[in-house]
Scaffold this motif. Structure first.
Motif, PDB file in Angstrom:
ATOM      1  N   ILE A 288       0.861  -1.185   0.000  1.00 57.81           N
ATOM      2  CA  ILE A 288       0.000   0.000   0.000  1.00 57.81           C
ATOM      3  C   ILE A 288       0.893   1.230   0.000  1.00 57.81           C
ATOM      4  O   ILE A 288       1.710   1.406   0.917  1.00 57.81           O
ATOM      5  CB  ILE A 288      -0.937   0.017   1.215  1.00 57.81           C
ATOM      6  CG1 ILE A 288      -1.759  -1.275   1.285  1.00 57.81           C
ATOM      7  CG2 ILE A 288      -1.844   1.232   1.171  1.00 57.81           C
ATOM      8  CD1 ILE A 288      -2.627  -1.396   2.515  1.00 57.81           C
ATOM      9  N   LEU A 289       0.758   2.064  -1.019  1.00 56.64           N
ATOM     10  CA  LEU A 289       1.522   3.301  -1.062  1.00 56.64           C
ATOM     11  C   LEU A 289       1.150   4.179   0.122  1.00 56.64           C
ATOM     12  O   LEU A 289       0.010   4.155   0.587  1.00 56.64           O
ATOM     13  CB  LEU A 289       1.240   4.060  -2.358  1.00 56.64           C
ATOM     14  CG  LEU A 289       2.124   3.707  -3.566  1.00 56.64           C
ATOM     15  CD1 LEU A 289       1.997   2.270  -3.982  1.00 56.64           C
ATOM     16  CD2 LEU A 289       1.825   4.645  -4.696  1.00 56.64           C
ATOM     17  N   SER A 290       2.101   4.964   0.590  1.00 53.85           N
ATOM     18  CA  SER A 290       1.858   5.796   1.769  1.00 53.85           C
ATOM     19  C   SER A 290       0.695   6.760   1.542  1.00 53.85           C
ATOM     20  O   SER A 290      -0.074   7.035   2.460  1.00 53.85           O
ATOM     21  CB  SER A 290       3.120   6.549   2.184  1.00 53.85           C
ATOM     22  OG  SER A 290       3.621   7.317   1.129  1.00 53.85           O
ATOM     23  N   ARG A 291       0.539   7.257   0.309  1.00 51.20           N
ATOM     24  CA  ARG A 291      -0.578   8.145   0.018  1.00 51.20           C
ATOM     25  C   ARG A 291      -1.903   7.416   0.215  1.00 51.20           C
ATOM     26  O   ARG A 291      -2.855   7.950   0.768  1.00 51.20           O
ATOM     27  CB  ARG A 291      -0.484   8.677  -1.410  1.00 51.20           C
ATOM     28  CG  ARG A 291      -1.635   9.634  -1.730  1.00 51.20           C
ATOM     29  CD  ARG A 291      -1.622  10.092  -3.167  1.00 51.20           C
ATOM     30  NE  ARG A 291      -2.096   9.029  -4.019  1.00 51.20           N
ATOM     31  CZ  ARG A 291      -1.611   8.781  -5.221  1.00 51.20           C
ATOM     32  NH1 ARG A 291      -0.638   9.485  -5.712  1.00 51.20           N
ATOM     33  NH2 ARG A 291      -2.102   7.810  -5.941  1.00 51.20           N
TER      34      ARG A 291
ATOM     35  N   ASN B 213     -11.564  14.307 -12.425  1.00 49.26           N
ATOM     36  CA  ASN B 213     -10.536  15.155 -13.025  1.00 49.26           C
ATOM     37  C   ASN B 213      -9.571  15.730 -11.992  1.00 49.26           C
ATOM     38  O   ASN B 213      -8.548  16.297 -12.361  1.00 49.26           O
ATOM     39  CB  ASN B 213     -11.196  16.298 -13.804  1.00 49.26           C
ATOM     40  CG  ASN B 213     -11.983  15.777 -14.983  1.00 49.26           C
ATOM     41  OD1 ASN B 213     -11.547  14.871 -15.680  1.00 49.26           O
ATOM     42  ND2 ASN B 213     -13.160  16.330 -15.195  1.00 49.26           N
ATOM     43  N   THR B 214      -9.890  15.585 -10.705  1.00 46.34           N
ATOM     44  CA  THR B 214      -9.006  16.112  -9.667  1.00 46.34           C
ATOM     45  C   THR B 214      -8.325  15.004  -8.870  1.00 46.34           C
ATOM     46  O   THR B 214      -7.656  15.290  -7.891  1.00 46.34           O
ATOM     47  CB  THR B 214      -9.784  17.012  -8.683  1.00 46.34           C
ATOM     48  OG1 THR B 214     -10.769  16.219  -8.019  1.00 46.34           O
ATOM     49  CG2 THR B 214     -10.430  18.183  -9.400  1.00 46.34           C
ATOM     50  N   THR B 215      -8.450  13.774  -9.280  1.00 47.73           N
ATOM     51  CA  THR B 215      -7.832  12.691  -8.559  1.00 47.73           C
ATOM     52  C   THR B 215      -6.323  12.814  -8.589  1.00 47.73           C
ATOM     53  O   THR B 215      -5.750  13.360  -9.535  1.00 47.73           O
ATOM     54  CB  THR B 215      -8.273  11.307  -9.100  1.00 47.73           C
ATOM     55  OG1 THR B 215      -7.719  10.315  -8.265  1.00 47.73           O
ATOM     56  CG2 THR B 215      -7.817  11.083 -10.521  1.00 47.73           C
ATOM     57  N   ARG B 216      -5.670  12.282  -7.566  1.00 43.01           N
ATOM     58  CA  ARG B 216      -4.211  12.354  -7.477  1.00 43.01           C
ATOM     59  C   ARG B 216      -3.539  11.172  -8.154  1.00 43.01           C
ATOM     60  O   ARG B 216      -2.332  11.046  -8.124  1.00 43.01           O
ATOM     61  CB  ARG B 216      -3.797  12.415  -6.020  1.00 43.01           C
ATOM     62  CG  ARG B 216      -4.271  13.678  -5.328  1.00 43.01           C
ATOM     63  CD  ARG B 216      -3.883  13.681  -3.887  1.00 43.01           C
ATOM     64  NE  ARG B 216      -4.961  13.055  -3.123  1.00 43.01           N
ATOM     65  CZ  ARG B 216      -4.971  12.926  -1.808  1.00 43.01           C
ATOM     66  NH1 ARG B 216      -3.966  13.354  -1.093  1.00 43.01           N
ATOM     67  NH2 ARG B 216      -5.991  12.362  -1.189  1.00 43.01           N
ATOM     68  N   ILE B 217      -4.295  10.305  -8.763  1.00 47.79           N
ATOM     69  CA  ILE B 217      -3.717   9.122  -9.399  1.00 47.79           C
ATOM     70  C   ILE B 217      -3.126   9.532 -10.739  1.00 47.79           C
ATOM     71  O   ILE B 217      -3.778  10.151 -11.554  1.00 47.79           O
ATOM     72  CB  ILE B 217      -4.777   8.030  -9.633  1.00 47.79           C
ATOM     73  CG1 ILE B 217      -5.381   7.614  -8.297  1.00 47.79           C
ATOM     74  CG2 ILE B 217      -4.168   6.829 -10.326  1.00 47.79           C
ATOM     75  CD1 ILE B 217      -6.557   6.708  -8.448  1.00 47.79           C
ATOM     76  N   LYS B 218      -1.908   9.145 -10.971  1.00 46.19           N
ATOM     77  CA  LYS B 218      -1.229   9.406 -12.263  1.00 46.19           C
ATOM     78  C   LYS B 218      -0.669   8.125 -12.803  1.00 46.19           C
ATOM     79  O   LYS B 218      -0.239   7.286 -12.149  1.00 46.19           O
ATOM     80  CB  LYS B 218      -0.114  10.435 -12.102  1.00 46.19           C
ATOM     81  CG  LYS B 218      -0.630  11.784 -11.649  1.00 46.19           C
ATOM     82  CD  LYS B 218      -1.462  12.440 -12.707  1.00 46.19           C
ATOM     83  CE  LYS B 218      -1.960  13.770 -12.202  1.00 46.19           C
ATOM     84  NZ  LYS B 218      -3.113  14.248 -12.816  1.00 46.19           N
TER      85      LYS B 218
END
Length: 101
Positions: free
Chosen positions: A10-13, A96-101
């Motif tokens: 699990i990523l820290s974010r 459109n504002t999600t932090r997933i890239k």
């Protein structure tokens, strides 16, 4: 049928997002944060054996929670047998504002 056990990272974010959601629900009603966390934990356990849910964004897969309006976003490395949980997003969040890239 053999169970394919995948390791979960699990990523820290994503950990922060789970904590934020659990804290929000706990502030709304006693024990609700705990119920949220238990549901997330159950779905994480599911990903250990069955990680091949809907592929949504090229290599990113999604798994919506049933009782809470959140979706787990993750990648699967089949060769290393690892599931990387990238984020937990609210279904009410603007995609459109999600932090997933």
């Amino acid at each position: 049928m053999a169970v394919n056990n995948f390791k979960i990272q699990i990523l820290s974010r994503a950990k922060l997002e789970v904590d934020e959601a659990a804290n929000y629900y706990e502030s709304e009603s006693k024990e609700l944060g705990k119920l949220f966390y238990l549901e997330f934990k159950s779905y994480r356990k599911t990903l250990e054996s069955i990680p091949f849910f809907e592929e949504k964004y090229e290599t990113i897969r999604t798994l919506p929670l049933k009782k809470f309006p959140y979706t787990i976003h993750f990648k699967v490395d089949e060769s290393k047998k690892i599931v990387f949980i990238l984020a937990l997003t609210s279904n009410y969040q603007d995609p459109n504002t999600t932090r997933i890239k």
